[in-house]
Write a protein that holds these residues in place. Sequence first.
Motif, PDB file in Angstrom:
ATOM      1  N   ASN A 173       0.862  -1.175   0.000  1.00 54.81           N
ATOM      2  CA  ASN A 173       0.000   0.000   0.000  1.00 54.81           C
ATOM      3  C   ASN A 173       0.906   1.235   0.000  1.00 54.81           C
ATOM      4  O   ASN A 173       1.906   1.271   0.728  1.00 54.81           O
ATOM      5  CB  ASN A 173      -0.876   0.043   1.258  1.00 54.81           C
ATOM      6  CG  ASN A 173      -1.874  -1.091   1.305  1.00 54.81           C
ATOM      7  OD1 ASN A 173      -2.367  -1.565   0.276  1.00 54.81           O
ATOM      8  ND2 ASN A 173      -2.181  -1.552   2.505  1.00 54.81           N
ATOM      9  N   GLY A 174       0.577   2.228  -0.790  1.00 59.78           N
ATOM     10  CA  GLY A 174       1.423   3.410  -0.796  1.00 59.78           C
ATOM     11  C   GLY A 174       0.960   4.456  -1.779  1.00 59.78           C
ATOM     12  O   GLY A 174      -0.167   4.415  -2.281  1.00 59.78           O
ATOM     13  N   THR A 175       1.840   5.409  -2.048  1.00 60.90           N
ATOM     14  CA  THR A 175       1.552   6.521  -2.947  1.00 60.90           C
ATOM     15  C   THR A 175       2.623   6.574  -4.033  1.00 60.90           C
ATOM     16  O   THR A 175       3.820   6.526  -3.735  1.00 60.90           O
ATOM     17  CB  THR A 175       1.532   7.856  -2.179  1.00 60.90           C
ATOM     18  OG1 THR A 175       0.568   7.779  -1.124  1.00 60.90           O
ATOM     19  CG2 THR A 175       1.170   9.017  -3.113  1.00 60.90           C
ATOM     20  N   ASP A 214       5.747   3.827   0.851  1.00 62.94           N
ATOM     21  CA  ASP A 214       4.857   3.063   1.726  1.00 62.94           C
ATOM     22  C   ASP A 214       4.397   3.899   2.911  1.00 62.94           C
ATOM     23  O   ASP A 214       4.750   5.087   3.054  1.00 62.94           O
ATOM     24  CB  ASP A 214       5.520   1.750   2.169  1.00 62.94           C
ATOM     25  CG  ASP A 214       6.727   1.944   3.090  1.00 62.94           C
ATOM     26  OD1 ASP A 214       6.890   3.034   3.667  1.00 62.94           O
ATOM     27  OD2 ASP A 214       7.516   0.975   3.235  1.00 62.94           O
ATOM     28  N   ASP A 215       3.589   3.288   3.765  1.00 69.41           N
ATOM     29  CA  ASP A 215       3.001   4.012   4.893  1.00 69.41           C
ATOM     30  C   ASP A 215       4.030   4.439   5.930  1.00 69.41           C
ATOM     31  O   ASP A 215       3.740   5.256   6.809  1.00 69.41           O
ATOM     32  CB  ASP A 215       1.917   3.144   5.553  1.00 69.41           C
ATOM     33  CG  ASP A 215       0.740   2.899   4.629  1.00 69.41           C
ATOM     34  OD1 ASP A 215       0.535   3.721   3.708  1.00 69.41           O
ATOM     35  OD2 ASP A 215       0.037   1.881   4.808  1.00 69.41           O
ATOM     36  N   ASN A 216       5.240   3.898   5.847  1.00 69.75           N
ATOM     37  CA  ASN A 216       6.319   4.279   6.762  1.00 69.75           C
ATOM     38  C   ASN A 216       7.265   5.307   6.146  1.00 69.75           C
ATOM     39  O   ASN A 216       8.320   5.604   6.718  1.00 69.75           O
ATOM     40  CB  ASN A 216       7.109   3.038   7.182  1.00 69.75           C
ATOM     41  CG  ASN A 216       6.288   2.056   7.993  1.00 69.75           C
ATOM     42  OD1 ASN A 216       5.579   2.458   8.918  1.00 69.75           O
ATOM     43  ND2 ASN A 216       6.358   0.779   7.652  1.00 69.75           N
ATOM     44  N   LYS A 244      -2.753   7.083  -4.859  1.00 73.39           N
ATOM     45  CA  LYS A 244      -2.517   5.986  -3.921  1.00 73.39           C
ATOM     46  C   LYS A 244      -2.776   4.657  -4.615  1.00 73.39           C
ATOM     47  O   LYS A 244      -3.636   4.562  -5.495  1.00 73.39           O
ATOM     48  CB  LYS A 244      -3.422   6.131  -2.696  1.00 73.39           C
ATOM     49  CG  LYS A 244      -3.064   7.326  -1.816  1.00 73.39           C
ATOM     50  CD  LYS A 244      -3.863   7.319  -0.531  1.00 73.39           C
ATOM     51  CE  LYS A 244      -3.474   8.478   0.377  1.00 73.39           C
ATOM     52  NZ  LYS A 244      -2.049   8.414   0.782  1.00 73.39           N
ATOM     53  N   LYS A 246      -3.222   0.347  -3.777  1.00 75.58           N
ATOM     54  CA  LYS A 246      -3.417  -0.701  -2.791  1.00 75.58           C
ATOM     55  C   LYS A 246      -2.481  -1.865  -3.094  1.00 75.58           C
ATOM     56  O   LYS A 246      -2.102  -2.090  -4.239  1.00 75.58           O
ATOM     57  CB  LYS A 246      -4.873  -1.199  -2.829  1.00 75.58           C
ATOM     58  CG  LYS A 246      -5.910  -0.156  -2.433  1.00 75.58           C
ATOM     59  CD  LYS A 246      -5.899   0.076  -0.934  1.00 75.58           C
ATOM     60  CE  LYS A 246      -7.078   0.962  -0.520  1.00 75.58           C
ATOM     61  NZ  LYS A 246      -7.080   1.211   0.939  1.00 75.58           N
ATOM     62  N   ARG A 247      -2.117  -2.585  -2.069  1.00 78.03           N
ATOM     63  CA  ARG A 247      -1.344  -3.804  -2.258  1.00 78.03           C
ATOM     64  C   ARG A 247      -2.070  -4.730  -3.236  1.00 78.03           C
ATOM     65  O   ARG A 247      -3.280  -4.961  -3.102  1.00 78.03           O
ATOM     66  CB  ARG A 247      -1.178  -4.507  -0.907  1.00 78.03           C
ATOM     67  CG  ARG A 247      -0.275  -5.709  -0.901  1.00 78.03           C
ATOM     68  CD  ARG A 247      -0.309  -6.353   0.465  1.00 78.03           C
ATOM     69  NE  ARG A 247      -1.664  -6.768   0.783  1.00 78.03           N
ATOM     70  CZ  ARG A 247      -1.997  -7.997   1.194  1.00 78.03           C
ATOM     71  NH1 ARG A 247      -1.087  -8.908   1.350  1.00 78.03           N
ATOM     72  NH2 ARG A 247      -3.242  -8.289   1.474  1.00 78.03           N
TER      73      ARG A 247
END
Length: 283
Positions: A173-175, A214-216, A244, A246-247
Amino acid sequence: MNATSDYYSDPSFTILKVPTWRAHFYKFLSIDIWGNLPGNFQRKVSAWYSSFYDKPVSKKIIRPYIRLNYSDKNYLEKFKPPYGKTNFESFQDFFIREFKSLPKNESPYVWPCEGLLCDADTVHDLNLVQIKSDTRSVATVFGLKEGQIPKDYTFTNVFLHNKNYHRIHSPINGTISRIQHVPGDLVVLRPWIYKENPSLPAFRNERYNIDVIDDNGRTWYISIIGGPAVGTIELSENINVGNKVKRLQELSLFYLGSTCCMAAPVSPKNHTKNTFVEVGIPY
């Protein structure tokens, strides 16, 4: 050699044990002969070759091809034709087939494609590659300068055989932070003819690079690389900078031939070099 999971795909294929002298000969034909022809000529030849697989008559190849290449004779039942079609109208339709359903698991990181993991190492430990008169680092694959990818990142290269599923999905998941098209050659991708460096074609072939944060806040670098007979690499719907993902969201598809490289902030937990990976299973 078999896949490392019992998932419903069939990514394995016979890896040719090519003698060193023959590998060097094939490499010479690929790099020094074909690779020195103008890129536009390579693409025209590839487009001409691949055009047959768009013709309705080519659909007659599908069933014999399945019997020859897959242990599961009901393999096609797991897929549907592309673009909402009700039937596979050509071999190209089969080549860009869609899974009816993708795997479901709780892993935050998954493989973006299926095929042979022919290279896997930290960025720091990868060798520089000599391309014509230039020395190139692994960052070159992703259209970046040396040092822009952290040295503790893991570089992986998955070779997609003609029999493999040819859609590439997001591993996280990410941008999307960057999309780059890199014009280049279309030299042969088969890793067993580049014994010293199975990823050599990734440094010079035409490719799309997609960065996903990613979200981190860590960037995952993905390179989608073409080879001979590739009609085109097509980005999927809504794959744009700032969007964005999604995985397991689809990023792109290939019309014949491909390799997918990735530089990631984590290392694979379940796979090592020269094993088969499958789209959507835990990375």
